[in-house]
Design a protein around this motif. Structure first.
Motif, PDB file in Angstrom:
ATOM      1  N   ILE A  91       8.700  -1.094 -34.277  1.00 43.33           N
ATOM      2  CA  ILE A  91       8.142  -2.347 -34.010  1.00 43.33           C
ATOM      3  C   ILE A  91       6.627  -2.342 -34.237  1.00 43.33           C
ATOM      4  CG2 ILE A  91       7.736  -4.347 -33.063  1.00 43.33           C
ATOM      5  CD1 ILE A  91      10.604  -3.755 -31.577  1.00 43.33           C
ATOM      6  N   ALA A  92       5.927  -1.289 -33.679  1.00 43.53           N
ATOM      7  CA  ALA A  92       4.581  -1.175 -33.857  1.00 43.53           C
ATOM      8  C   ALA A  92       4.038  -0.746 -35.372  1.00 43.53           C
ATOM      9  CB  ALA A  92       3.968   0.031 -33.030  1.00 43.53           C
ATOM     10  N   ALA A  93       4.914  -0.100 -35.849  1.00 39.91           N
ATOM     11  CA  ALA A  93       4.767   0.074 -37.412  1.00 39.91           C
ATOM     12  C   ALA A  93       4.740  -0.678 -38.195  1.00 39.91           C
ATOM     13  CB  ALA A  93       5.406   1.048 -37.809  1.00 39.91           C
ATOM     14  N   LEU A  94       5.624  -1.637 -37.977  1.00 40.37           N
ATOM     15  CA  LEU A  94       6.223  -3.048 -38.773  1.00 40.37           C
ATOM     16  C   LEU A  94       5.182  -4.231 -38.675  1.00 40.37           C
ATOM     17  CD1 LEU A  94      10.178  -2.943 -38.738  1.00 40.37           C
ATOM     18  CD2 LEU A  94       8.536  -2.571 -40.772  1.00 40.37           C
ATOM     19  N   THR A  95       4.502  -4.227 -37.455  1.00 41.48           N
ATOM     20  CA  THR A  95       3.603  -5.112 -37.074  1.00 41.48           C
ATOM     21  C   THR A  95       1.965  -4.765 -37.130  1.00 41.48           C
ATOM     22  OG1 THR A  95       3.919  -4.863 -34.618  1.00 41.48           O
ATOM     23  CG2 THR A  95       5.335  -6.410 -35.670  1.00 41.48           C
ATOM     24  N   GLY A  96       1.566  -3.785 -37.351  1.00 43.98           N
ATOM     25  CA  GLY A  96       0.546  -3.094 -37.214  1.00 43.98           C
ATOM     26  C   GLY A  96       0.021  -3.051 -35.896  1.00 43.98           C
ATOM     27  N   MET A  97       0.675  -2.596 -35.057  1.00 46.42           N
ATOM     28  CA  MET A  97      -0.106  -2.404 -33.588  1.00 46.42           C
ATOM     29  C   MET A  97       0.258  -1.186 -33.065  1.00 46.42           C
ATOM     30  SD  MET A  97       1.660  -6.322 -32.526  1.00 46.42           S
ATOM     31  CE  MET A  97       0.170  -6.652 -31.022  1.00 46.42           C
ATOM     32  N   LYS A  98      -0.637  -1.100 -31.987  1.00 51.07           N
ATOM     33  CA  LYS A  98      -0.349   0.221 -31.187  1.00 51.07           C
ATOM     34  C   LYS A  98       0.708  -0.109 -30.093  1.00 51.07           C
ATOM     35  CE  LYS A  98      -4.777   0.335 -32.810  1.00 51.07           C
ATOM     36  NZ  LYS A  98      -5.463  -0.830 -33.279  1.00 51.07           N
ATOM     37  N   PHE A  99       1.272   1.080 -29.550  1.00 47.86           N
ATOM     38  CA  PHE A  99       2.331   0.667 -28.429  1.00 47.86           C
ATOM     39  C   PHE A  99       2.251   1.734 -27.464  1.00 47.86           C
ATOM     40  CE2 PHE A  99       4.094   4.293 -30.990  1.00 47.86           C
ATOM     41  CZ  PHE A  99       5.182   4.990 -29.839  1.00 47.86           C
ATOM     42  N   TYR A 100       2.904   1.426 -26.305  1.00 51.55           N
ATOM     43  CA  TYR A 100       3.127   2.265 -25.151  1.00 51.55           C
ATOM     44  C   TYR A 100       4.716   1.829 -24.566  1.00 51.55           C
ATOM     45  CZ  TYR A 100       2.640   4.322 -20.540  1.00 51.55           C
ATOM     46  OH  TYR A 100       2.803   5.249 -19.563  1.00 51.55           O
ATOM     47  N   PHE A 101       5.330   2.877 -24.358  1.00 54.51           N
ATOM     48  CA  PHE A 101       6.686   2.770 -23.838  1.00 54.51           C
ATOM     49  C   PHE A 101       6.793   3.306 -22.392  1.00 54.51           C
ATOM     50  CE2 PHE A 101      10.791   4.524 -23.197  1.00 54.51           C
ATOM     51  CZ  PHE A 101      11.622   3.366 -23.369  1.00 54.51           C
ATOM     52  N   SER A 102       7.585   2.422 -21.540  1.00 59.35           N
ATOM     53  CA  SER A 102       7.751   2.907 -20.168  1.00 59.35           C
ATOM     54  C   SER A 102       9.230   2.990 -19.881  1.00 59.35           C
ATOM     55  CB  SER A 102       7.203   2.047 -19.069  1.00 59.35           C
ATOM     56  OG  SER A 102       7.365   2.659 -17.602  1.00 59.35           O
ATOM     57  N   LYS A 103       9.857   4.189 -19.723  1.00 62.16           N
ATOM     58  CA  LYS A 103      11.065   4.345 -19.636  1.00 62.16           C
ATOM     59  C   LYS A 103      11.919   3.694 -18.052  1.00 62.16           C
ATOM     60  CE  LYS A 103      14.836   7.898 -18.789  1.00 62.16           C
ATOM     61  NZ  LYS A 103      15.013   9.491 -18.830  1.00 62.16           N
ATOM     62  N   ALA A 104      12.763   3.253 -18.114  1.00 65.48           N
ATOM     63  CA  ALA A 104      13.520   2.712 -16.556  1.00 65.48           C
ATOM     64  C   ALA A 104      14.744   3.396 -16.414  1.00 65.48           C
ATOM     65  CB  ALA A 104      13.676   1.021 -17.023  1.00 65.48           C
ATOM     66  N   ILE A 105      15.568   3.873 -17.385  1.00 66.70           N
ATOM     67  CA  ILE A 105      16.792   4.344 -17.259  1.00 66.70           C
ATOM     68  C   ILE A 105      17.220   5.502 -18.455  1.00 66.70           C
ATOM     69  CG2 ILE A 105      17.531   2.913 -15.625  1.00 66.70           C
ATOM     70  CD1 ILE A 105      19.382   1.835 -17.943  1.00 66.70           C
ATOM     71  N   ASP A 106      18.124   6.215 -17.984  1.00 69.03           N
ATOM     72  CA  ASP A 106      18.702   7.016 -19.195  1.00 69.03           C
ATOM     73  C   ASP A 106      19.812   6.176 -19.838  1.00 69.03           C
ATOM     74  OD1 ASP A 106      17.219   9.703 -18.543  1.00 69.03           O
ATOM     75  OD2 ASP A 106      18.817   9.874 -17.059  1.00 69.03           O
ATOM     76  N   HIS A 107      19.947   5.789 -21.097  1.00 66.69           N
ATOM     77  CA  HIS A 107      21.091   5.438 -21.795  1.00 66.69           C
ATOM     78  C   HIS A 107      21.568   5.940 -23.056  1.00 66.69           C
ATOM     79  CE1 HIS A 107      23.271   2.131 -23.653  1.00 66.69           C
ATOM     80  NE2 HIS A 107      23.087   1.538 -22.508  1.00 66.69           N
ATOM     81  N   GLY A 108      22.776   6.346 -23.022  1.00 70.68           N
ATOM     82  CA  GLY A 108      23.318   6.812 -24.204  1.00 70.68           C
ATOM     83  C   GLY A 108      22.605   8.040 -24.955  1.00 70.68           C
ATOM     84  N   GLY A 109      22.162   9.030 -24.276  1.00 73.60           N
ATOM     85  CA  GLY A 109      21.298  10.020 -24.839  1.00 73.60           C
ATOM     86  C   GLY A 109      20.040   9.974 -24.884  1.00 73.60           C
ATOM     87  N   GLY A 110      19.525   8.834 -24.849  1.00 76.01           N
ATOM     88  CA  GLY A 110      18.198   8.352 -24.786  1.00 76.01           C
ATOM     89  C   GLY A 110      17.517   7.810 -23.604  1.00 76.01           C
ATOM     90  N   ASP A 111      16.517   6.934 -23.928  1.00 75.06           N
ATOM     91  CA  ASP A 111      15.697   6.084 -23.003  1.00 75.06           C
ATOM     92  C   ASP A 111      15.653   4.683 -23.294  1.00 75.06           C
ATOM     93  OD1 ASP A 111      14.788   8.637 -22.074  1.00 75.06           O
ATOM     94  OD2 ASP A 111      13.029   8.784 -23.280  1.00 75.06           O
TER      95      ASP A 111
END
Length: 266
Positions: A91-111
């Motif tokens: 989404i950051a790439a498609l909107t021209g923005m910087k991003f920061y992600f914070s994991k809450a839980i494991d889900h389906g082999g990812g975050d």
């Protein structure tokens, strides 16, 4: 020759002073920007089966052109949304923005968690796990916060969160957010899906520390015939002024309606 040298020194001095004055005046300008909060339902349109449509989420954001976005229900490297796919990054790439992600839980082999997007440089970031009562078990929650430098050289904190389904947990989580950020001297905006209506205990608690951008806020869920307000933008600082809060009537991309508000940082 000495006179020419003096003239050159004077001109250099004026140029330096002019540059300093311009830089100083820039720091005194009021900074205007727009904020959005959006629970994106892991970019899965409710009417589209299991389909993932990142472009639909980006289209909603690009139509409003916000400077900050608080995202909730974000997948990173999950089976349902695509192994190797980081939705915050996409989404950051498609909107021209910087991003920061914070994991809450494991889900389906990812975050799975929350994220923030910013048009402005991110100079610091932090994530905190939000607590769950031992006898009120449900999925873990988190808050993601970034410190950004605005064009007028002022710094500000922008945070995204998604509180729990059970009120005792929401209150405990709100208390933790205040514990972590209540004493910050920087202007701060907190946005997200609070899973709580305006007259709830948790919103009443947060109202002691933050000011909501609207007192009579529009309904944000469900997208068809919405009847409940649980997505908010809040702020903390006398230097921040909010206006023109509105709910965007976008029924396809997610099961929540996005909320936007305009800000001025004095």
């Amino acid at each position: 020759m000495k006179n020419v040298f003096r003239v050159l020194l004077i001109l250099v001095g004026f140029a330096t002073l002019a540059g300093f004055s311009k830089e100083y005046s820039e720091t005194l300008k009021d900074q205007r920007f727009k904020v959005m909060t959006y629970n994106i339902h892991h970019a899965n349109p409710p009417s589209a089966g299991a389909q993932i449509d990142i472009e639909a989420i980006a289209k909603v954001i690009n139509a409003e052109k916000p400077d900050f976005v608080a995202l909730q229900e974000v997948d990173v490297n999950t089976e349902r949304s695509g192994k190797g796919k980081n939705q915050a990054q996409q989404i950051a790439a498609l909107t021209g923005m910087k991003f920061y992600f914070s994991k809450a839980i494991d889900h389906g082999g990812g975050d799975y968690g929350v994220a923030v997007l910013s048009k402005f440089p991110i100079v610091d970031s932090v994530k905190y796990a939000l607590p769950i009562h031992p006898d009120m078990k449900e999925e873990d929650r988190t808050v993601a916060a970034v410190t950004v430098t605005l064009p007028n050289n002022k710094k500000m904190i922008f945070a995204s969160t998604h509180l729990g389904l059970k009120e005792p947990n929401r209150v405990l989580q709100a208390e933790t957010i205040i514990e972590k950020f209540g004493k910050t001297e920087l202007p701060m905006i907190l946005a997200g899906d609070f899973n709580a209506v305006p007259d709830s205990k948790v919103i009443a608690y947060l109202d002691k520390y933050f000011k909501r951008t609207c007192s009579e806020c529009g309904f944000t869920i469900p997208v068809e015939k919405p009847n409940k307000t649980i997505d908010f933008i809040m702020f903390k600082s006398d230097k921040l002024k909010a206006s023109n809060t509105r709910v965007i009537d976008e029924k396809y991309a997610s099961d929540h309606l996005p909320v936007v508000a305009d800000f001025i940082l004095k």
